[in-house]
Design an enzyme around this catalytic site. Sequence first.
Site, PDB file in Angstrom:
ATOM      1  N   LYS A 189       0.840  -1.218   0.000  1.00 19.97           N
ATOM      2  CA  LYS A 189       0.000   0.000   0.000  1.00 19.97           C
ATOM      3  C   LYS A 189       0.871   1.264   0.000  1.00 19.97           C
ATOM      4  O   LYS A 189       0.473   2.297  -0.516  1.00 19.97           O
ATOM      5  CB  LYS A 189      -0.952  -0.020   1.200  1.00 19.97           C
ATOM      6  CG  LYS A 189      -2.027  -1.129   1.064  1.00 19.97           C
ATOM      7  CD  LYS A 189      -2.893  -1.246   2.297  1.00 19.97           C
ATOM      8  CE  LYS A 189      -4.149  -2.060   2.071  1.00 19.97           C
ATOM      9  NZ  LYS A 189      -4.166  -3.406   2.523  1.00 19.97           N
ATOM     10  N   TYR A 228      -4.969  -4.618  -7.445  1.00 19.51           N
ATOM     11  CA  TYR A 228      -4.738  -4.574  -5.993  1.00 19.51           C
ATOM     12  C   TYR A 228      -4.237  -5.931  -5.479  1.00 19.51           C
ATOM     13  O   TYR A 228      -3.276  -5.998  -4.711  1.00 19.51           O
ATOM     14  CB  TYR A 228      -6.038  -4.158  -5.288  1.00 19.51           C
ATOM     15  CG  TYR A 228      -6.000  -4.356  -3.791  1.00 19.51           C
ATOM     16  CD1 TYR A 228      -5.317  -3.462  -2.962  1.00 19.51           C
ATOM     17  CD2 TYR A 228      -6.632  -5.450  -3.197  1.00 19.51           C
ATOM     18  CE1 TYR A 228      -5.261  -3.652  -1.590  1.00 19.51           C
ATOM     19  CE2 TYR A 228      -6.579  -5.656  -1.820  1.00 19.51           C
ATOM     20  CZ  TYR A 228      -5.890  -4.753  -1.026  1.00 19.51           C
ATOM     21  OH  TYR A 228      -5.834  -4.961   0.332  1.00 19.51           O
ATOM     22  N   VAL A 280      -0.368  -8.903   6.123  1.00 17.25           N
ATOM     23  CA  VAL A 280      -0.864 -10.135   6.747  1.00 17.25           C
ATOM     24  C   VAL A 280      -0.066 -11.396   6.411  1.00 17.25           C
ATOM     25  O   VAL A 280      -0.322 -12.453   6.977  1.00 17.25           O
ATOM     26  CB  VAL A 280      -2.362 -10.424   6.463  1.00 17.25           C
ATOM     27  CG1 VAL A 280      -3.265  -9.477   7.197  1.00 17.25           C
ATOM     28  CG2 VAL A 280      -2.646 -10.465   4.990  1.00 17.25           C
TER      29      VAL A 280
HETATM   30  N1  GLN Z   1      -4.275  -8.708   0.535  1.00 17.94           N
HETATM   31  C1  GLN Z   1      -4.724  -8.442   1.865  1.00 17.94           C
HETATM   32  C2  GLN Z   1      -6.199  -8.088   1.868  1.00 17.94           C
HETATM   33  O1  GLN Z   1      -6.612  -7.371   1.045  1.00 17.94           O
HETATM   34  C3  GLN Z   1      -3.924  -7.334   2.461  1.00 17.94           C
HETATM   35  C4  GLN Z   1      -4.330  -7.011   3.867  1.00 17.94           C
HETATM   36  C5  GLN Z   1      -3.227  -6.842   4.825  1.00 17.94           C
HETATM   37  O2  GLN Z   1      -2.072  -7.175   4.595  1.00 17.94           O
HETATM   38  N2  GLN Z   1      -3.606  -6.391   5.978  1.00 17.94           N
HETATM   39  O3  GLN Z   1      -6.963  -8.507   2.693  1.00 17.94           O
END
Ligand code: GLN
Length: 310
Positions: A69, A194, A264
């Site tokens: 991001k 994304y 995550v």
């Molecule tokens: N690809 C994950 C999602 O969209 C990214 C979220 C994260 O790393 N917190 O849920």
Amino acid sequence: MKEALTGTQLQAVLNQALAYTDKGKVAAYIPELAKEDPGQLGVSVCFPDGTMLSAGNVDVRFTLQSISKIFSLIIALCQNGQKHVFERVGKEPTGDPFNSIIKLETIKSHKPLNPMINAGAIAVAGMIQGENIDDRLNRVLDMLRKMTGNPAICVNEAVYCSEKSTADRNRALAWFLKDSGILTTDVEETLDLYFRYCSIEVSVKDIAHMGMVLAADGIDVQTGERFFPEEVARICKTFMVTCGMYNASGEFAIDVGIPAKSGVAGGIMACVPHRMGIGVFGPSLDEKGNSVAGIKLLALLSKEWKLGIF
Ligand code: GLN
């Protein structure tokens, strides 16, 4: 001032933090991520002179997830300017989980509160310009390859497909954004972009390099090459402090005090302005989606070597 960090000391800090890997759980809502061994922990520290210290699982590859991001925001700001970007996404922390939908409806402007939550990052993906989806992906990939000196960085197709086939929550966020006019591009295509940003595969060494570029306000200290303007680096580092660890950003600012962004898959990219970039990987997560042992490791490092910026 404490003497410079050594490899042995970094290993000792990692050993202490290892005890926390069994305190959390790997992310399971993206099935491919659930396969990770929760006991892993790795760290790399990159210094302005290009030297690096590493300890633990340093060669394991993992996906950026929300760390991406920062980099999609950098490209969106460079391509569109602040006015365009911040008319569509806000600058405030949310206090809600990273995939929450609630404030998209209750806030009058319907603008995602910031670009570090999923809704904000999906809106940002919609702003990335390019001839086609591959071109839009490559704007981010090319910058990351140059920043790290690692031309092999690419998308992990298995993680990408896994997220794409299970992303109903992100689909809901994107359609909501489309309905409120924040997203004006094709919804499925924007989501696809994304998911690909989130699935870019790296090692802790790569994210330590990226953190060092942010720490140096957008340049490679070794070559002097500028990747993005200082003002863009300043904005990103501020978001890392206020929103980088989702709804645990306040606690992290007090306990660690370093601009950082987590994902995550278990990665955390941190930067100590003008001193170092740090990459951590520990896939066992707390309930807010941050690496439990990774946070512990950064807290120990910050305390011992006085890395906090406040
Ligand atoms: N690809 C994950 C999602 O969209 C990214 C979220 C994260 O790393 N917190 O849920």
